[in-house]
Design an enzyme around this catalytic site. Structure first.
Site, PDB file in Angstrom:
ATOM      1  N   GLY A  10       0.737  -1.345   0.130  1.00  0.00           N
ATOM      2  CA  GLY A  10       0.137  -0.060   0.057  1.00  0.00           C
ATOM      3  C   GLY A  10       0.963   1.330   0.052  1.00  0.00           C
ATOM      4  N   PHE A  80      -0.255  -2.508   8.628  1.00  0.00           N
ATOM      5  CA  PHE A  80      -0.888  -1.291   7.755  1.00  0.00           C
ATOM      6  C   PHE A  80      -2.036  -1.810   7.260  1.00  0.00           C
ATOM      7  CE2 PHE A  80       3.549  -0.742   7.275  1.00  0.00           C
ATOM      8  CZ  PHE A  80       3.493   0.977   7.545  1.00  0.00           C
ATOM      9  N   LYS A  84      -9.747   1.597   3.963  1.00  0.00           N
ATOM     10  CA  LYS A  84      -9.356   3.023   4.713  1.00  0.00           C
ATOM     11  C   LYS A  84     -10.252   3.922   3.950  1.00  0.00           C
ATOM     12  CE  LYS A  84      -6.188   4.538   1.167  1.00  0.00           C
ATOM     13  NZ  LYS A  84      -4.987   5.400   0.949  1.00  0.00           N
ATOM     14  N   SER A 124      -5.190   6.461  13.196  1.00  0.00           N
ATOM     15  CA  SER A 124      -5.674   7.545  12.558  1.00  0.00           C
ATOM     16  C   SER A 124      -5.972   8.704  13.465  1.00  0.00           C
ATOM     17  CB  SER A 124      -6.712   7.405  11.626  1.00  0.00           C
ATOM     18  OG  SER A 124      -6.948   8.400  10.995  1.00  0.00           O
ATOM     19  N   TYR A 149     -15.239   3.274   9.525  1.00  0.00           N
ATOM     20  CA  TYR A 149     -13.796   3.337   9.277  1.00  0.00           C
ATOM     21  C   TYR A 149     -13.124   3.562  10.609  1.00  0.00           C
ATOM     22  CZ  TYR A 149      -9.154   4.839   8.233  1.00  0.00           C
ATOM     23  OH  TYR A 149      -7.914   5.253   8.357  1.00  0.00           O
ATOM     24  N   LYS A 153     -10.532   1.873  13.648  1.00  0.00           N
ATOM     25  CA  LYS A 153      -9.356   2.122  14.305  1.00  0.00           C
ATOM     26  C   LYS A 153      -9.600   2.250  15.937  1.00  0.00           C
ATOM     27  CE  LYS A 153      -7.126   2.429  10.621  1.00  0.00           C
ATOM     28  NZ  LYS A 153      -6.023   1.544  10.265  1.00  0.00           N
ATOM     29  N   TYR A 177      -1.931   8.599  12.658  1.00  0.00           N
ATOM     30  CA  TYR A 177      -1.368   9.609  11.374  1.00  0.00           C
ATOM     31  C   TYR A 177      -2.542  10.738  11.252  1.00  0.00           C
ATOM     32  CZ  TYR A 177       0.518   4.966   9.920  1.00  0.00           C
ATOM     33  OH  TYR A 177       1.008   3.723   9.678  1.00  0.00           O
ATOM     34  N   ASN A 179      -2.602  13.849   8.127  1.00  0.00           N
ATOM     35  CA  ASN A 179      -3.069  13.659   6.678  1.00  0.00           C
ATOM     36  C   ASN A 179      -1.787  13.539   5.817  1.00  0.00           C
ATOM     37  OD1 ASN A 179      -5.327  15.047   8.038  1.00  0.00           O
ATOM     38  ND2 ASN A 179      -6.239  14.932   5.913  1.00  0.00           N
ATOM     39  N   ARG A 292     -19.079  19.312   2.980  1.00  0.00           N
ATOM     40  CA  ARG A 292     -19.108  18.055   2.931  1.00  0.00           C
ATOM     41  C   ARG A 292     -19.366  17.641   4.119  1.00  0.00           C
ATOM     42  NH1 ARG A 292     -13.668  14.390   1.402  1.00  0.00           N
ATOM     43  NH2 ARG A 292     -13.081  15.109   3.466  1.00  0.00           N
ATOM     44  N   PRO A 293     -20.746  16.706   4.018  1.00  0.00           N
ATOM     45  CA  PRO A 293     -21.066  16.293   5.515  1.00  0.00           C
ATOM     46  C   PRO A 293     -20.087  15.329   6.170  1.00  0.00           C
ATOM     47  CG  PRO A 293     -22.820  15.797   3.565  1.00  0.00           C
ATOM     48  CD  PRO A 293     -21.298  16.203   3.242  1.00  0.00           C
TER      49      PRO A 293
HETATM   50  P1  NAD Z   1      -3.566   1.308   1.376  1.00  0.00           P
HETATM   51  O1  NAD Z   1      -5.118   0.921   1.093  1.00  0.00           O
HETATM   52  O2  NAD Z   1      -2.721   2.113   0.283  1.00  0.00           O
HETATM   53  O3  NAD Z   1      -2.885   0.257   1.827  1.00  0.00           O
HETATM   54  C1  NAD Z   1      -3.373  -0.876   2.937  1.00  0.00           C
HETATM   55  C2  NAD Z   1      -3.250  -1.954   2.133  1.00  0.00           C
HETATM   56  O4  NAD Z   1      -3.540  -3.007   3.067  1.00  0.00           O
HETATM   57  C3  NAD Z   1      -3.349  -2.278   0.811  1.00  0.00           C
HETATM   58  O5  NAD Z   1      -2.145  -2.701   0.071  1.00  0.00           O
HETATM   59  C4  NAD Z   1      -4.373  -3.372   0.758  1.00  0.00           C
HETATM   60  O6  NAD Z   1      -4.198  -4.124  -0.477  1.00  0.00           O
HETATM   61  C5  NAD Z   1      -3.902  -4.086   2.006  1.00  0.00           C
HETATM   62  N1  NAD Z   1      -4.873  -4.916   2.654  1.00  0.00           N
HETATM   63  C6  NAD Z   1      -6.247  -4.317   2.985  1.00  0.00           C
HETATM   64  N2  NAD Z   1      -7.055  -5.498   3.560  1.00  0.00           N
HETATM   65  C7  NAD Z   1      -6.049  -6.595   3.466  1.00  0.00           C
HETATM   66  C8  NAD Z   1      -6.153  -7.974   4.107  1.00  0.00           C
HETATM   67  N3  NAD Z   1      -7.256  -8.380   4.412  1.00  0.00           N
HETATM   68  N4  NAD Z   1      -4.982  -8.718   3.811  1.00  0.00           N
HETATM   69  C9  NAD Z   1      -3.821  -8.381   3.425  1.00  0.00           C
HETATM   70  N5  NAD Z   1      -3.794  -6.996   2.925  1.00  0.00           N
HETATM   71  C10 NAD Z   1      -4.863  -6.327   3.013  1.00  0.00           C
HETATM   72  O7  NAD Z   1      -3.884   2.903   2.445  1.00  0.00           O
HETATM   73  P2  NAD Z   1      -2.489   3.410   3.130  1.00  0.00           P
HETATM   74  O8  NAD Z   1      -3.125   4.830   2.864  1.00  0.00           O
HETATM   75  O9  NAD Z   1      -1.225   3.182   2.618  1.00  0.00           O
HETATM   76  O10 NAD Z   1      -3.087   3.159   4.560  1.00  0.00           O
HETATM   77  C11 NAD Z   1      -2.391   2.158   5.409  1.00  0.00           C
HETATM   78  C12 NAD Z   1      -2.779   2.088   6.906  1.00  0.00           C
HETATM   79  O11 NAD Z   1      -2.962   3.485   7.308  1.00  0.00           O
HETATM   80  C13 NAD Z   1      -4.406   1.706   6.767  1.00  0.00           C
HETATM   81  O12 NAD Z   1      -4.592   0.974   7.970  1.00  0.00           O
HETATM   82  C14 NAD Z   1      -5.021   2.935   6.902  1.00  0.00           C
HETATM   83  O13 NAD Z   1      -6.426   2.826   7.591  1.00  0.00           O
HETATM   84  C15 NAD Z   1      -3.942   3.866   7.804  1.00  0.00           C
HETATM   85  N6  NAD Z   1      -4.176   5.284   7.822  1.00  0.00           N
HETATM   86  C16 NAD Z   1      -4.009   5.889   6.543  1.00  0.00           C
HETATM   87  C17 NAD Z   1      -4.252   7.305   6.421  1.00  0.00           C
HETATM   88  C18 NAD Z   1      -4.308   7.896   5.005  1.00  0.00           C
HETATM   89  O14 NAD Z   1      -4.811   9.080   4.814  1.00  0.00           O
HETATM   90  N7  NAD Z   1      -3.799   7.351   3.923  1.00  0.00           N
HETATM   91  C19 NAD Z   1      -4.500   7.827   7.531  1.00  0.00           C
HETATM   92  C20 NAD Z   1      -4.645   7.412   8.750  1.00  0.00           C
HETATM   93  C21 NAD Z   1      -4.543   5.970   8.849  1.00  0.00           C
HETATM   94  N1  UDP Z   2     -11.411  18.653   0.481  1.00  0.00           N
HETATM   95  C1  UDP Z   2     -11.991  19.513  -0.614  1.00  0.00           C
HETATM   96  N2  UDP Z   2     -12.315  19.099  -1.886  1.00  0.00           N
HETATM   97  C2  UDP Z   2     -12.092  17.607  -2.183  1.00  0.00           C
HETATM   98  C3  UDP Z   2     -11.532  16.931  -1.132  1.00  0.00           C
HETATM   99  C4  UDP Z   2     -11.381  17.456   0.056  1.00  0.00           C
HETATM  100  O1  UDP Z   2     -12.148  20.705  -0.313  1.00  0.00           O
HETATM  101  O2  UDP Z   2     -12.327  17.054  -3.169  1.00  0.00           O
HETATM  102  C5  UDP Z   2     -11.455  19.208   1.689  1.00  0.00           C
HETATM  103  C6  UDP Z   2     -12.017  18.719   2.888  1.00  0.00           C
HETATM  104  O3  UDP Z   2     -13.150  19.297   3.335  1.00  0.00           O
HETATM  105  C7  UDP Z   2     -10.909  18.773   4.116  1.00  0.00           C
HETATM  106  C8  UDP Z   2      -9.461  18.811   3.643  1.00  0.00           C
HETATM  107  O4  UDP Z   2      -9.889  18.914   1.972  1.00  0.00           O
HETATM  108  O5  UDP Z   2     -11.016  20.125   4.711  1.00  0.00           O
HETATM  109  C9  UDP Z   2      -8.938  17.432   3.636  1.00  0.00           C
HETATM  110  O6  UDP Z   2      -9.787  16.434   3.197  1.00  0.00           O
HETATM  111  P1  UDP Z   2      -9.427  15.055   3.093  1.00  0.00           P
HETATM  112  O7  UDP Z   2     -10.681  14.097   2.587  1.00  0.00           O
HETATM  113  O8  UDP Z   2      -8.048  14.874   2.161  1.00  0.00           O
HETATM  114  O9  UDP Z   2      -9.016  14.445   4.544  1.00  0.00           O
HETATM  115  P2  UDP Z   2      -9.957  14.551   6.097  1.00  0.00           P
HETATM  116  O10 UDP Z   2     -11.170  15.259   5.793  1.00  0.00           O
HETATM  117  O11 UDP Z   2     -10.083  13.003   6.022  1.00  0.00           O
HETATM  118  O12 UDP Z   2      -8.879  14.960   6.902  1.00  0.00           O
END
Ligand code: NAD
Ligand code: UDP
Length: 338
Positions: A10, A80, A84, A124, A149, A153, A177, A179, A292-293
């Site tokens: 991922g 990970f 998500k 998150s 979601y 977490k 994490y 953003n 956005r709601p």
């Molecule tokens: P991503 O979707 O790119 O990575 C997640 C990976 O997990 C993917 O490769 C997917 O194929 C794999 N996966 C899902 N379910 C699986 C399963 N049952 N078995 C094996 N593999 C599986 O997402 P990311 O953005 O890299 O996020 C990684 C982690 O961080 C996630 O847990 C996500 O919830 C968390 N996170 C992400 C963000 C963000 O904004 N990207 C923010 C906070 C937390």
């Molecule tokens: N946002 C926006 N237009 C989009 C996507 C997001 O204006 O097409 C705004 C959203 O309202 C927020 C910020 O960008 O204020 C970050 O949004 P994102 O979905 O990336 O992260 P999260 O809201 O989950 O923190």
């Protein structure tokens, strides 16, 4: 250390894999590619110049996980794997609870059975909910999550806290994490969302290359300096480095620690869009749309604890995040599948 990365193909994990390998660790990947593809691993191998052992398996498949743990003596696991997408979790709550909880429970049971007790988890900032004061600190009580979601977490944090209380040999680091955006500076790995992106930065990147017509900015009447939403955007490479330090921490401590990974600075949607336009010399047409709601006005991290416990702080700027995102987008117009 030999470190298992669940969901290792991922977005965040692939960058972490690079940083772990470059710090001298041995990453091993398990992924079922539900939201990624093996090409990401090939790109990681290209960056680090050596192969990364990887398994195609579902982390909730106990027999498969047992085989992986029999073949490898892991020192630590970074979990990970998970689904998500916030909106999708509202539409498909059972799928989200099933996947995110089952993977965690099966992983922990497998770890326990094989005597592996160090775990770093991808949590998150969403677990804080909509708290009235910023910045968010780890000891603040959650205001409650706003979607399934987020609750997965929240629940997983409780499961892991419980396990580390029950068995004092466990060492758990819950990384919250903020953003994550940006990409590796090589332009080889980055975020590759399927379909139309929901998150701001991947949407901006696709508008910038003409794949999408214009960005909708969701609300300009929030109580923020310019009226648009404020978030703590963090470069994915900084985030990845935080994981390397979290593994070191887990190896030298017991118990359970919650640690924010954020920069400590909030940027508005307009800050991000204008920075993207300026550093990349591109146009990003946008319109102001309704809120956005479920969105909150602003949040950012208090990163003091990460500095104190891990010796970590974010180094990259918003300019770096915008430049690196655009480079990946330009080099990979169709993502990894192109
Ligand atoms: P991503 O979707 O790119 O990575 C997640 C990976 O997990 C993917 O490769 C997917 O194929 C794999 N996966 C899902 N379910 C699986 C399963 N049952 N078995 C094996 N593999 C599986 O997402 P990311 O953005 O890299 O996020 C990684 C982690 O961080 C996630 O847990 C996500 O919830 C968390 N996170 C992400 C963000 C963000 O904004 N990207 C923010 C906070 C937390
Ligand atoms: N946002 C926006 N237009 C989009 C996507 C997001 O204006 O097409 C705004 C959203 O309202 C927020 C910020 O960008 O204020 C970050 O949004 P994102 O979905 O990336 O992260 P999260 O809201 O989950 O923190």
């Amino acid at each position: 250390m030999k470190i298992l990365l669940t969901g290792g193909a991922g977005y965040i994990a692939s960058h972490t894999c690079v940083e772990l390998a470059q710090a001298g660790h041995e990453p091993v990947i398990v992924d079922n590619y539900v939201n990624s593809c093996p090409e990401a691993i090939r790109r990681v191998e290209q960056i680090i110049g050596r192969p990364v052992p990887h398994y195609e398996a579902d982390v909730s498949d106990r027999a498969a996980m047992d085989r992986i743990f029999e073949e490898n003596a892991f020192d630590c696991v970074i979990h990970f794997a998970g689904l998500k997408a916030v909106g999708e979790s509202v539409a498909q709550p059972l799928r989200y609870y099933r996947n995110n909880l089952d993977t965690t429970l099966t992983l922990c049971e497998t770890m326990q059975a094989h005597g592996v007790k160090r775990l770093v988890f991808s949590s998150s900032a969403t677990v804080y909910g909509n708290l009235p004061t910023v910045p968010y600190r780890e000891d603040m009580t959650s205001a409650g999550c706003t979607n399934p979601y987020g609750w997965t977490k929240f629940m997983i944090e409780k499961i892991l806290e419980g396990q580390s209380t029950a068995d004092h040999e466990w060492s758990v680091v819950l990384l919250r994490y903020f953003n994550p955006i940006g990409a590796h500076e090589s332009g080889l790995i980055g975020e590759d969302p399927a379909g139309i992106p929901n998150n701001l930065m991947p949407y901006v990147a696709k508008v910038a290359v003409g794949e999408l017509e214009k960005l909708s900015i969701f609300g300009n009447d929030y109580p923020t300096p310019d009226g648009t939403g404020v978030r703590d955007y963090i470069h994915v490479v900084d985030l990845a480095r935080g994981h390397v330090l979290a593994c070191d921490y887990a190896a030298s401590h017991e118990g359970c620690e919650i640690i924010n990974l954020g920069t400590g600075h909030g940027y508005s949607v307009l800050d991000l869009v204008q920075t993207f336009i300026r550093v990349n010399h591109v146009d990003v047409p946008y319109v102001i749309a309704p809120r956005r709601p479920g969105d909150i006005a602003e949040n950012w991290a208090d990163p003091t604890k990460a500095r104190a416990l891990l010796g970590w702080q974010a180094e990259k700027t918003l300019e770096d995040m915008c430049r690196d995102t655009f480079r990946f987008q330009q080099k990979n117009p169709k993502g990894y599948r192109g």
